[in-house]
Design an enzyme around this catalytic site. Sequence first.
Site, short mmCIF file in Angstrom:
data_model
loop_
_atom_site.label_atom_id
_atom_site.label_comp_id
_atom_site.label_asym_id
_atom_site.label_seq_id
_atom_site.Cartn_x
_atom_site.Cartn_y
_atom_site.Cartn_z
N ALA A 9 -74.95 45.55 57.63
CA ALA A 9 -74.95 46.64 58.61
C ALA A 9 -75.40 47.95 57.96
O ALA A 9 -74.91 49.03 58.30
CB ALA A 9 -73.55 46.79 59.19
N ARG A 15 -86.10 50.78 65.14
CA ARG A 15 -86.68 50.44 66.44
C ARG A 15 -85.81 50.86 67.62
O ARG A 15 -86.25 50.89 68.75
CB ARG A 15 -86.96 48.92 66.48
CG ARG A 15 -88.09 48.51 65.58
CD ARG A 15 -88.11 47.01 65.32
NE ARG A 15 -87.12 46.60 64.33
CZ ARG A 15 -86.94 45.35 63.90
NH1 ARG A 15 -87.67 44.38 64.40
NH2 ARG A 15 -86.03 45.07 62.98
C1 UD1 Z 1 -83.71 39.36 60.45
C2 UD1 Z 1 -84.21 38.13 59.68
C3 UD1 Z 1 -85.03 37.28 60.63
C4 UD1 Z 1 -84.22 36.90 61.84
C5 UD1 Z 1 -83.65 38.13 62.54
C6 UD1 Z 1 -82.67 37.71 63.60
C7 UD1 Z 1 -84.55 38.77 57.33
C8 UD1 Z 1 -85.57 39.12 56.32
N1 UD1 Z 1 -85.02 38.54 58.57
O1 UD1 Z 1 -84.85 40.11 60.80
O2 UD1 Z 1 -85.46 36.09 59.97
O3 UD1 Z 1 -85.00 36.14 62.76
O4 UD1 Z 1 -82.95 38.96 61.58
O5 UD1 Z 1 -82.13 38.77 64.33
O6 UD1 Z 1 -83.40 38.71 57.00
N2 UD1 Z 1 -79.86 45.28 56.85
C9 UD1 Z 1 -79.20 45.79 55.76
N3 UD1 Z 1 -79.91 46.23 54.70
C10 UD1 Z 1 -81.27 46.14 54.64
C11 UD1 Z 1 -81.94 45.61 55.75
C12 UD1 Z 1 -81.21 45.17 56.85
O7 UD1 Z 1 -77.97 45.87 55.75
O8 UD1 Z 1 -81.83 46.55 53.62
C13 UD1 Z 1 -79.08 44.85 58.01
C14 UD1 Z 1 -79.41 45.62 59.26
O9 UD1 Z 1 -78.54 46.74 59.40
C15 UD1 Z 1 -79.18 44.59 60.37
C16 UD1 Z 1 -79.42 43.26 59.67
O10 UD1 Z 1 -79.37 43.50 58.28
O11 UD1 Z 1 -77.85 44.62 60.88
C17 UD1 Z 1 -80.76 42.63 60.04
O12 UD1 Z 1 -81.79 43.54 59.71
P1 UD1 Z 1 -83.04 43.75 60.65
O13 UD1 Z 1 -83.93 44.78 60.04
O14 UD1 Z 1 -82.65 43.91 62.05
O15 UD1 Z 1 -83.75 42.32 60.44
P2 UD1 Z 1 -84.80 41.63 61.39
O16 UD1 Z 1 -86.15 42.22 61.16
O17 UD1 Z 1 -84.32 41.63 62.78
CA CA Z 2 -82.47 42.38 63.76
#
Ligand code: UD1
Ligand code: CA
Length: 456
Positions: A9, A15
């Site tokens: 999180a 987006r």
């Molecule tokens: C991610 C998955 C994707 C999946 C999708 C489903 C990866 C690389 N991709 O993509 O395969 O289909 O979720 O919803 O994992 N977050 C962190 N730190 C970071 C980046 C993200 O804590 O450095 C957290 C975000 O706050 C979020 C979650 O991880 O709650 C998912 O990140 P998000 O950027 O939404 O990933 P997606 O591009 O949706």
């Molecule tokens: Ca996501």
Amino acid sequence: MYKCALVLAAGQGKRIKSDLPKVLHKVCGKEMLKHVIDSIRNSGIDDIDVIVGKGAEIVKERTLDKNVVYSLQAEQLGTGHAVKCANEFLRDKKGVVAIFAGDTPLIKQSTIEKLFNDHIENKNAATILTSLVEDPTGYGRIVRDDNNQVLKIVEHKDCNEEELKINEMNTAIYCFNIELLVNALEKINNNNQQGEYYLTDVIEILKSQGNQVGAVVTEYEETIGVNSRVQLAEAEEILKDRINLKHMENGVTLIDPKTTYIGVDVVIGKDTIIYPNNIIEGNTEIGDNCLIYQNCRISDSTIGNGVEIQSSVVLDSNVGDNTTVGPFAYIRPESTIGRNARIGDFVEIKKSTIGDGTKVSHLTYIGDAEVGSECNFGCGTVVVNYDGKNKHKTIIGDHSFIGCNTNLVSPVKIHDNTYIAAGSTITSEVNEGDLAVARAKQRNIKGWVEKKGLKK
Ligand code: UD1
Ligand code: CA
């Protein structure tokens, strides 16, 4: 087998275009991250580490919960990097860790349990929760080999033409063997379209080491990842339908489920009927046999049995059995209304108790007051609780009759069995059994209209 969970999180959620971290946006009245934490907790896992970063302080403050610890990901370098930030939490642990994204609020407890069971029974190194969707745009794709075994996950932006056609998507919910995960994370890099360290790359690494990776397929409806306001509305609709269905199955009539908004934690008794356009939220409990007519907002309140409420707002208050409220009443926080009472039209109650059987039928303000039982308030009574600097308390005993258009200047005490004459401004104590009259005596000036030449 020891079980724990991580929730990612730390991202801002570009987006969703908001100043508020994405995971704090609410679905059916509750923060997305809280939904995820509650589902994990309900499936019997107590050890939960939430990875925070963007807006870490506010995220912690709004989701604080027993047994939840937080790890900081100061810079958001990707989901794989985020999991690495939980090193401290995972160190020396043996068993299974489930990983969730904070933006998948609809995941069900039963699915989490199934994922764990499948993972443990099959002795997998990793088990991915996947889903089949018509339009997987934006999601990572599950690539399988000829034997239908999972090979790897490829992010949408990194997919080739063939991979883009795959309909099985990664829900971002997984179970991992803790030691194998920690080890594989050392091997990921950021050579991809987004220049991020992907958690999803761990799958291919585990496979290449000869480990077994499984997948559990579940319904898309509970795995939606909320990245935008459009998906937020989509999640709201799915969860709203789920909540409404549950209440109807429990014996609550919803005249129009489409326009009935009930928070996830709300409890409603049977044979209660809810009319269109109602918002019932927070920790609200409504008893049996109530009639909630149109256009109410009821928040964090306890409503007894047989209560009728119409076009009114009730906040952080209690309403006793068989009481009627509204239309157009406003019950503000910290109020307690007794049984068989009546709070009528254009009545505002603030931080007050109203006894059993008391009727406040129209156009009245009661603030910072303790009102006994079986009292009657005439139309247009005002408790004058504020002197411009401080709030003061008014106490009214049982069986008091407050005449129309009375002002009760606080602090003041009206004892049991008293009458107050209409139009009085009461500034001092009224003793038991007395009638108080506090207004100028009427005088009629004979022939005044004609004398002034005003007669028509
Ligand atoms: C991610 C998955 C994707 C999946 C999708 C489903 C990866 C690389 N991709 O993509 O395969 O289909 O979720 O919803 O994992 N977050 C962190 N730190 C970071 C980046 C993200 O804590 O450095 C957290 C975000 O706050 C979020 C979650 O991880 O709650 C998912 O990140 P998000 O950027 O939404 O990933 P997606 O591009 O949706
Ligand atoms: Ca996501």
